[in-house]
Design an enzyme around this catalytic site. Structure first.
Site, PDB file in Angstrom:
ATOM      1  CB  SER A 158      -0.970  -0.046   1.185  1.00 25.79           C
ATOM      2  OG  SER A 158      -1.953   0.961   1.054  1.00 25.79           O
ATOM      3  CG  ASP A 216      -6.957  -2.598  -3.284  1.00 24.50           C
ATOM      4  OD1 ASP A 216      -7.589  -1.837  -2.534  1.00 24.50           O
ATOM      5  OD2 ASP A 216      -5.715  -2.718  -3.247  1.00 24.50           O
ATOM      6  CG  HIS A 274      -5.772  -2.081   0.475  1.00 25.62           C
ATOM      7  ND1 HIS A 274      -5.100  -1.838  -0.702  1.00 25.62           N
ATOM      8  CD2 HIS A 274      -5.046  -1.466   1.456  1.00 25.62           C
ATOM      9  CE1 HIS A 274      -4.042  -1.093  -0.459  1.00 25.62           C
ATOM     10  NE2 HIS A 274      -3.969  -0.862   0.834  1.00 25.62           N
TER      11      HIS A 274
END
Length: 324
Positions: free
Chosen positions: A188, A275, A304
């Site tokens: 991320s 996601d 995610h």
């Protein structure tokens, strides 16, 4: 959440035009040169003596502006000679936590430098101890995405990416580091930093692990998801209608699709097709623009969290095979 982004066949060829600022090279050369005017001043003290098979140091070094950046350095205690090292960057809002959180890499035979993200760590995992003297000198709860967004020189992620480059430089000075085998890794936001550092300092990075990265193809991402952290940018653009292009031009300086085109190290990417936080199209855009050797793991039914433990295992195995 069903698939909401482009269909997979379109994602597999999605390589949108890059919005690379004309001053990108000059901007980052000046930024990094300014950071290097400060002595790197890497310091470390022993920590976590209870971990009998892992040597741990509480490390700090000078990042952007000479500001002190904290990190854990973990290394297999009984390793003979120099070992390959992973510089680990953190997700949005995360702190470096405790050394117990980071045993995977030394258990697999690598050293790891787990780097605080300035100003973050007040909410997730805890123990993010690095403030952001460019904003406030303590960790605080996000958001960060729009800090200084109207001026590239003042933008928060200018400082963060510079800290990332300096972290790799610091890792290379630590005792027991195999300077020919230094990787960057993250998920991320951590993936965005790893990707950014790979493009900004390709001469320092020998491999990159980039899982479900943030800050990729931002101009599209902000139109198809309203999940945080992009919700922060959406809120800003809704209320600063006349500054939309100015804000997006600032973010272009850190967008992964731009910086990927300047990276050369072998890279492992991953993407999750459901996601909602980091849209798949952004990951594919960065992946397709990435200039070095690369592979992509696809998780069709994940949000995610991506590959979670499977992505961790894949990362270890990929790096072991790469450097075997």
């Amino acid at each position: 959440m069903p698939h909401y982004d482009l269909p997979l066949p379109e994602l597999e060829t999605y390589a949108p035009p890059r919005h690379e600022p004309a001053d990108l090279a000059e901007f980052w050369a000046k930024t990094l040169a300014g950071a290097r005017e400060h002595d790197l001043d890497v310091t470390g003290r022993p920590a976590a003596a209870y971990l009998r098979t892992v040597a741990v140091q509480d490390v700090s070094f000078a990042g952007f502006g000479g500001h002190r950046i904290g990190a854990w350095h973990l290394r297999p205690r009984e390793a003979s000679g120099d070992v390959p090292t992973v510089v680990q960057f953190l997700g949005y809002g995360d702190g470096r936590g405790t050394p117990v959180d980071w045993l995977m890499w030394p258990a697999a035979g690598f050293a790891v430098l787990v780097v605080d993200t300035r100003g973050q760590g007040a909410r997730a995992r805890r123990a993010g101890l690095t403030g952001d003297p460019g904003g406030s000198d303590n960790a605080h709860v996000e958001g960060f995405l729009t800090k200084g967004v109207l001026d590239p020189d003042d933008y928060y992620y200018r400082r963060v990416y510079t800290d990332g480059v300096r972290a790799v430089e610091a890792a290379r000075t630590l005792p027991g580091t195999d300077a020919g085998h230094v990787a960057v890794a993250g998920t991320s936001q951590g993936g965005a930093i790893a990707l950014g550092v790979s493009g900004l300092a390709p001469e320092l990075v020998d491999a990159a692990i980039v899982h479900v990265p943030f800050l990729c193809d931002v101009r599209r991402a902000v139109t198809i998801t309203d999940r945080a952290p992009y919700a922060e940018l959406l809120a800003f653009l809704r209320t600063h209608r006349g500054a939309t292009e100015q804000a997006l031009r600032t973010i272009d300086h850190v967008d992964g699709t731009t910086l990927a085109a300047h990276a050369t190290a072998p890279a492992l990417f991953s993407v999750a097709l459901m996601d909602q936080i980091c849209p798949p199209s952004g990951v594919y855009a960065a992946y397709h623009h990435y200039a070095g050797p690369k592979s992509l793991d696809v998780y069709p039914y994940n949000d995610h969290e991506g590959g979670a433990a499977d992505a961790d295992i894949a990362s270890v195995q990929w790096l072991q095979e790469l450097w075997s």
